[in-house]
Design an enzyme around this catalytic site. Structure first.
Site, PDB file in Angstrom:
ATOM      1  N   HIS A  17       0.801  -1.296  -0.044  1.00 25.96           N
ATOM      2  CA  HIS A  17       0.056  -0.138   0.080  1.00 25.96           C
ATOM      3  C   HIS A  17       0.951   1.314  -0.191  1.00 25.96           C
ATOM      4  CE1 HIS A  17      -3.624   2.199   0.863  1.00 25.96           C
ATOM      5  NE2 HIS A  17      -2.938   3.043   1.650  1.00 25.96           N
ATOM      6  N   GLU A  18       1.985   1.336   0.879  1.00 29.52           N
ATOM      7  CA  GLU A  18       2.719   2.619   1.079  1.00 29.52           C
ATOM      8  C   GLU A  18       3.676   2.578  -0.257  1.00 29.52           C
ATOM      9  OE1 GLU A  18       2.125   4.699   3.355  1.00 29.52           O
ATOM     10  OE2 GLU A  18       0.382   3.547   4.294  1.00 29.52           O
ATOM     11  N   HIS A  21       1.567   4.599  -2.945  1.00 24.13           N
ATOM     12  CA  HIS A  21       2.124   6.071  -2.768  1.00 24.13           C
ATOM     13  C   HIS A  21       3.324   6.588  -3.276  1.00 24.13           C
ATOM     14  CE1 HIS A  21      -1.817   6.345  -0.892  1.00 24.13           C
ATOM     15  NE2 HIS A  21      -1.704   5.633   0.260  1.00 24.13           N
TER      16      HIS A  21
END
Length: 358
Positions: A17-18, A21
Site C-alpha cells: 500500500h505505502e 503511494h
C-alpha cells in the site's frame, strides 16, 4: 511459525500500500522526504540523496513523508514539485495509488494461486441435500421416511439439475401444494429410493414437511498451467472477492447493530491467518488476497485519516476553486486519526480477550 507468517502477510500488504503511494510520487517527480514502514521507533533507517527510508517497530501501518510538512526543509513554498502545488489530478493519483496497489497485488496473488495450488471452487451436484429434519417425530418428513443426509434428486418425475435454483424448485413445490401428494426421488448413500410426502397446511396457507434444505455442493480446487486461462480465472476470483467485500461493508452500514460484533481487529486477523497457514499455503494465498482487497476498500472509504477522506478534501477543493483552510483539514484529520486509533485499540483488546477465553 504460523503466527509469524500471518504477521508477515499483514506487513507485506501494508508495504504494498505505502509503496503504491511512493511510486506514484516518484513517477510524477513530486518531492518526497520519507518512506517509512510501520510506526514507532526506527529499527533500521537509511538516508538517501533525497529520501530517508525506515523500518519501524510496529508493523501495522506506514507513511510517506513530504517536505510540504517540514518548514525547515529549505524548499521554497512555491516550488512546483511540492505535492501541495501540483494539480488536483496529480494529488488524487498519489492518494489513490495505495488502494490501486492493494487491488493489483490481490489480483496477482489470485492468478499465482490459480497457476500453483488452485483456487477453491464450489462444485454443484444434482439434487438438493437434506441436512436436518425437525425433531418432532410427527412431522410429514418423518412419517414419509426422509432422513438427514438424504439427497432429493427429483420431484414428481422431474430431475433437479445442479445449481442454486434446485432448492427454490423444491421449496416452491412443497409450499404451493398443501395436502397434495408429492413424489420424491431420493438418494441415500448408494441407494435410490422413491418416497411420497403430503405437505401439511400451515397458518399462512402454505405447505410444510419439516425439513431443512441446502444446495448439494462440494468444494474442489480449480487450477490451470495455461497463463492466459489463469489470468481469466484470477480475474473471476478477484471480482467475486471484491464484490463480496463491498457487499459485506454495505451490510455492516445497513445493519450496524446486528453485524458490528463481527468486525475483526488485527489480533483476530492474525489468528485467522495463522490457522490458514496450518491448513495449507493455498489458504494463506486466498487470505492474503482477501485482506489486500479489504485494505483497499477500507482505505477508499470517505472517512478522515483514510485515503478516501483526503480524496473528499480534493473534491471540495475542486468545487470551491481553493482548498479548505489548513487548520480545518488538520483538525478533521487528527480527530479521525484518534477515532481510528481508539477503534484499533478496542478491537485488539476485545479480540485478545476472546482468544484467551477471559
Amino acid at each position: 511459525m504460523s503466527i509469524l507468517a500471518a504477521i508477515a502477510v499483514l506487513a507485506i500488504l501494508i508495504c504494498v500500500h505505502e509503496l503504491g503511494h511512493f511510486l506514484a510520487v516518484r513517477v510524477q517527480g513530486i518531492r518526497v522526504s520519507q518512506f517509512s514502514l510501520g510506526f514507532g521507533p526506527a529499527l533500521w533507517s537509511y538516508q538517501g540523496k533525497e529520501v530517508q527510508y525506515a523500518v519501524r517497530a510496529i508493523p501495522l501501518g506506514g507513511y510517506v513523508g513530504f517536505p510540504d510538512d517540514d518548514p525547515e526543509s529549505g524548499i521554497p513554498n512555491d516550488d512546483p514539485d511540492l505535492l501541495r502545488n501540483r494539480p488536483i489530478g496529480d494529488r488524487a493519483l498519489v492518494i489513490s495509488a495505495g488502494v490501486l496497489a492493494n487491488l493489483l497485488f490481490a489480483y496477482l496473488v489470485l492468478t499465482t494461486q490459480v497457476l500453483t495450488v488452485g483456487i477453491p471452487q464450489l462444485v454443484y451436484q444434482p439434487g438438493v441435500r437434506v441436512p436436518q429434519i425437525a425433531l418432532d417425530t410427527s412431522t410429514v418428513a418423518q412419517r414419509a421416511g426422509l432422513q438427514a443426509g438424504d439427497v432429493i434428486l427429483g420431484v414428481d418425475g422431474q430431475t433437479l439439475a445442479p445449481g442454486k435454483e434446485a432448492v427454490n424448485r423444491v421449496v416452491q413445490a412443497i409450499q404451493s401444494r398443501p395436502n397434495q401428494t408429492i413424489r420424491l426421488q431420493i438418494q441415500r448413500q448408494n441407494q435410490v429410493l422413491k418416497l411420497t410426502v403430503v405437505p401439511e397446511l400451515t397458518a399462512n396457507g402454505q405447505g410444510r414437511i419439516g425439513v431443512q434444505l441446502q444446495d448439494n455442493v462440494s468444494v474442489g480446487n480449480r487450477h490451470s498451467r495455461n497463463p492466459f486461462e489463469a489470468i481469466g480465472l484470477g480475474a473471476q476470483e478477484f471480482h467475486r472477492l471484491l464484490t463480496n467485500t463491498v457487499q459485506g461493508y454495505w451490510e455492516l452500514v445497513q445493519h450496524f447493530q446486528e453485524t458490528a460484533n463481527q468486525v475483526a481487529g488485527p489480533v483476530a486477523i492474525v489468528a485467522m491467518g495463522a490457522g490458514l497457514v496450518r491448513s495449507s499455503w493455498g489458504s494463506l494465498l486466498q487470505f492474503s488476497a482477501l485482506i489486500s482487497i479489504n485494505l483497499a476498500v477500507i482505505n477508499i472509504l470517505p472517512l478522515p485519516a483514510l485515503d478516501g477522506g483526503q480524496l473528499v478534501f480534493l473534491g471540495i477543493e475542486a468545487l470551491r476553486g481553493r482548498p479548505l483552510p489548513a487548520r480545518v483539514q488538520e483538525s478533521v484529520m487528527q480527530t479521525g486519526l484518534l477515532l481510528l486509533l481508539g477503534l484499533g485499540v478496542f478491537l485488539i483488546i476485545r479480540d485478545t480477550v476472546r482468544l484467551v477465553g477471559l
